[in-house]
Motif scaffolding. Sequence first.
Motif, mmCIF file in Angstrom:
data_model
loop_
_atom_site.group_PDB
_atom_site.id
_atom_site.type_symbol
_atom_site.label_atom_id
_atom_site.label_comp_id
_atom_site.label_asym_id
_atom_site.label_seq_id
_atom_site.Cartn_x
_atom_site.Cartn_y
_atom_site.Cartn_z
ATOM 1 N N VAL A 52 0.855 -1.185 0.000
ATOM 2 C CA VAL A 52 0.000 0.000 0.000
ATOM 3 C C VAL A 52 0.892 1.237 0.000
ATOM 4 N N PRO A 53 0.445 2.318 -0.617
ATOM 5 C CA PRO A 53 1.270 3.537 -0.647
ATOM 6 C C PRO A 53 1.288 4.238 0.704
ATOM 7 N N HIS A 54 2.458 4.652 1.140
ATOM 8 C CA HIS A 54 2.579 5.439 2.365
ATOM 9 C C HIS A 54 2.832 6.883 1.943
ATOM 10 N N LYS A 55 1.751 7.612 1.767
ATOM 11 C CA LYS A 55 1.815 8.985 1.281
ATOM 12 C C LYS A 55 0.571 9.730 1.756
ATOM 13 N N PRO A 56 0.527 11.058 1.602
ATOM 14 C CA PRO A 56 -0.686 11.787 1.965
ATOM 15 C C PRO A 56 -1.898 11.241 1.219
ATOM 16 N N GLN A 57 -3.006 11.074 1.947
ATOM 17 C CA GLN A 57 -4.221 10.523 1.355
ATOM 18 C C GLN A 57 -5.436 11.310 1.814
ATOM 19 N N TYR A 58 -6.445 11.305 0.962
ATOM 20 C CA TYR A 58 -7.721 11.925 1.320
ATOM 21 C C TYR A 58 -8.675 10.822 1.743
ATOM 22 N N GLU A 59 -9.306 10.996 2.905
ATOM 23 C CA GLU A 59 -10.287 10.036 3.403
ATOM 24 C C GLU A 59 -11.694 10.609 3.210
ATOM 25 N N PRO A 60 -12.439 10.097 2.218
ATOM 26 C CA PRO A 60 -13.757 10.665 1.934
ATOM 27 C C PRO A 60 -14.754 10.483 3.071
ATOM 28 N N PHE A 61 -14.642 9.401 3.838
ATOM 29 C CA PHE A 61 -15.591 9.163 4.929
ATOM 30 C C PHE A 61 -15.454 10.240 6.006
ATOM 31 N N LEU A 62 -14.226 10.635 6.289
ATOM 32 C CA LEU A 62 -13.969 11.660 7.308
ATOM 33 C C LEU A 62 -13.817 13.048 6.711
ATOM 34 N N GLU A 111 -15.438 -3.343 3.798
ATOM 35 C CA GLU A 111 -15.663 -4.518 2.968
ATOM 36 C C GLU A 111 -15.752 -4.009 1.532
ATOM 37 N N GLY A 112 -14.728 -4.305 0.728
ATOM 38 C CA GLY A 112 -14.633 -3.657 -0.567
ATOM 39 C C GLY A 112 -14.411 -2.167 -0.352
ATOM 40 N N ASP A 113 -15.234 -1.343 -0.986
ATOM 41 C CA ASP A 113 -15.117 0.103 -0.830
ATOM 42 C C ASP A 113 -16.043 0.668 0.236
ATOM 43 N N LYS A 114 -16.856 -0.184 0.860
ATOM 44 C CA LYS A 114 -17.863 0.300 1.801
ATOM 45 C C LYS A 114 -17.368 0.220 3.243
ATOM 46 N N VAL A 115 -17.485 1.333 3.963
ATOM 47 C CA VAL A 115 -17.194 1.327 5.393
ATOM 48 C C VAL A 115 -18.298 0.562 6.106
#
Length: 392
Positions: free
Chosen positions: A208-218, A322-326
């Motif tokens: 997995v990439p270790h870099k800045p990421q955007y979390e859409p849920f939060l 699960e997949g893309d769903k929180v």
Amino acid sequence: MPEFDIAVFGATGFTGRLAAQSLAQNPDLKILLAGRDRAKLEAVRSSCQYKPGIRVVDAMDKEAVAALVKDVKVIANFAGPFSKYAHFIVESVVKEGHAYCDITGETVFIGEMIKKFQGEALRTGAVLIPMAGFDSVPADITSFLALESARAKSWVIDRMDHYYKARGGFNGGTLETALAMQESGDALKFMDDNILIPDPSWPPPPPVPHKPQYEPFLKTWSAPFFMHNTNARVVRRARYLENAQDTEAAKAVYQEHMIIGKGPLGHFAAKIMDAGLSVGAALSTKAIGRKLIRAVGPSPGEGPSQLAQEGGFYSGTLLAREGDKVRVAVRMKSKGDPGNVFTILCITEIAKLLVKEKPAMRGFTTGSLAYGHKLVEKLKARGVKITTEIFP
């Protein structure tokens, strides 16, 4: 029969002193302070509410360590670097079938201890819970609760992302341990996802990439969390111990992030944080860089002020997908400096459980597998807020 309930080993260090003071508030516990310097042990003893016993022990004296372990039910170890000072302690605990917990983040050392002593620990009934502080109780507990909730719904979790917000100081002992790992070469082994898994056939997780990421849920930007490499290994070991045959669990991703902020400014700040972490890591690989870090950082035995400890906090949100769903969100919050106040809270509750409660799993294990909801309830009783939310 052991004379004492808990020995605080390394009681004269910054965190060990705080642990001694915390445990010595319990009149029903027989506490022993252990370390190399009698005068310093006496000073710590004088600061405790109920006066504990004292034992002068050098961690490098195998016979003295063995005699200490015979006399106590639980060793709570605060003397690092653990790769240097903990070997004889672990060996003696395993031999006696007693109990052990510590605040190390040195997964390479613990991996070596697992390979060497796990079989004997299971035979003698010893219980060893390393990484029982901020490394790695939040990761262990939140992932345990998330997966438990998912199993109840027959959901298969593919990914867990743990988002941290924290404020606190930095201890000299922690810094020295990190630098010692670089000097010993353990830092390279530290990157092994399966460092705590003794079975070489258990597949590693996908990269997995270790870099800045955007979390859409939060709805926020994050940077990589600097404790990921320790906490993720503990989470993987817990999954392995639950069911070593479950190769699907082996493929599940667990990743940690530091919450930075929202919008373009949050994205920019996440990049700056990521760059800063990279510079710090690069400096630690060079002798001159380590010399500079030691010059400007706290020395062993030093730590944040009382005001800084009281003003700190930890807040974490683990999202299980699960997949893309929180599917599950587990949140944990605690007041106080994570590396000291919260760490002491975690390890002292684990130490007391080791004295008073039969664990569900022996050998080298984790807090969640040994005590599960008993540990969760102990943390809640100490003011830690833990909630679980389900998303059908």
